[in-house]
Design an enzyme around this catalytic site. Structure first.
Site, PDB file in Angstrom:
ATOM      1  N   CYS A  70       0.918  -0.989  -0.294  1.00 56.79           N
ATOM      2  CA  CYS A  70       0.017  -0.218   0.074  1.00 56.79           C
ATOM      3  C   CYS A  70       0.877   1.082   0.021  1.00 56.79           C
ATOM      4  O   CYS A  70       1.599   1.698   1.195  1.00 56.79           O
ATOM      5  CB  CYS A  70      -0.400   0.190   1.518  1.00 56.79           C
ATOM      6  SG  CYS A  70      -1.935   1.394   1.182  1.00 56.79           S
ATOM      7  N   PHE A  71       0.457   2.018  -1.035  1.00 51.71           N
ATOM      8  CA  PHE A  71       1.758   3.807  -1.497  1.00 51.71           C
ATOM      9  C   PHE A  71       1.218   4.663  -0.145  1.00 51.71           C
ATOM     10  O   PHE A  71       2.008   5.167   0.006  1.00 51.71           O
ATOM     11  CB  PHE A  71       1.306   4.066  -1.912  1.00 51.71           C
ATOM     12  CG  PHE A  71       0.113   4.749  -2.952  1.00 51.71           C
ATOM     13  CD1 PHE A  71      -1.471   4.500  -2.492  1.00 51.71           C
ATOM     14  CD2 PHE A  71      -0.351   4.657  -4.177  1.00 51.71           C
ATOM     15  CE1 PHE A  71      -2.242   4.356  -2.009  1.00 51.71           C
ATOM     16  CE2 PHE A  71      -1.309   4.310  -4.627  1.00 51.71           C
ATOM     17  CZ  PHE A  71      -2.291   4.768  -4.239  1.00 51.71           C
TER      18      PHE A  71
END
Length: 229
Positions: A70-71
């Site tokens: 997840c960024f």
């Protein structure tokens, strides 16, 4: 300093657990966009769903493109590192032009969640950034990080030139001795970078007090790395 970490997303109680594993970010996105949540008094401004603008690249600066799950987490961590000028969350490595977050969540577009890192090589080199990269996630997990499952969460280094490719391959080989299982990180040439929607930018620090995913997944990683959380 290399560490593997266990990424556990906070998913709702679903009857169809198999479906939840295929589309984890769908439930993540609907949870915080809902206007009915008690901590969200008004619907999100539609402009926040537009792609963010790319930051300028100062003269002499370089760009790194990294995917490590997840960024939100990668952006929150790398944005604190001295020598890094800017970090923008976005998408790369897929077949669809101008993908949306919803496209990414289906897994059909082929893109990975990545960050575009603009850095000053006089202060921090690409090799050092990769050292943080290996610490930020578990690169031995194929197409997932903990409960976040799908090709959009793959571990990937998109190199921008031949030198970055050589450094990435050497760094991956060196990092392997710190992990019991084989590193599966993809090393590929950079493609078109699509900035993620505006509401994704700086997401952790804007929403950590009201978002369970931030509190139970992102925050522990930042604490482990002795970064602001």
């Amino acid at each position: 300093m290399f560490r593997s970490s266990d990424k556990k997303a906070c998913l709702p109680n679903l009857r169809n657990r198999r479906k939840a594993r295929r589309l984890p970010c769908f439930y993540k996105v609907t949870a915080y966009l809902s206007a009915e949540l008690p901590d969200r008094k008004e619907p999100m401004d539609i402009s926040q769903k537009l792609p963010a603008e790319l930051s300028s690249v100062p003269e002499g600066a370089e760009i790194a493109i990294l995917g490590a799950g997840c960024f939100w987490c990668i952006e929150a961590a790398l944005g604190q590192i001295d020598g890094i000028d800017s970090v923008i969350s976005g998408y790369m490595g897929g077949s669809r032009e101008n993908p949306s977050y919803e496209d990414i969540c289906t897994g059909s577009s082929g893109h990975a969640e990545v960050v575009r890192v603009v850095f000053d090589p006089a202060k921090i080199d690409f090799e050092r950034i990769l050292a943080w990269f290996w610490d930020l996630h578990d690169p031995t997990q194929l197409n997932r990080q903990g409960n976040d499952v799908g090709t959009q969460y793959r571990s990937v280094i998109f190199y921008t030139n031949a030198l970055q490719k050589d450094i990435a391959e050497a760094s991956k080989e060196a990092a392997q001795k710190h992990f019991d299982r084989p590193i599966v990180t993809e090393i590929s040439p950079a493609e078109t970078f699509y900035p993620a929607e505006r509401y994704h930018q700086g997401y952790y620090f804007e929403n950590k007090s009201r978002n369970g995913y931030c509190q139970f997944v992102v925050e522990p990683k930042l604490k482990k790395l002795n970064l602001k959380h």
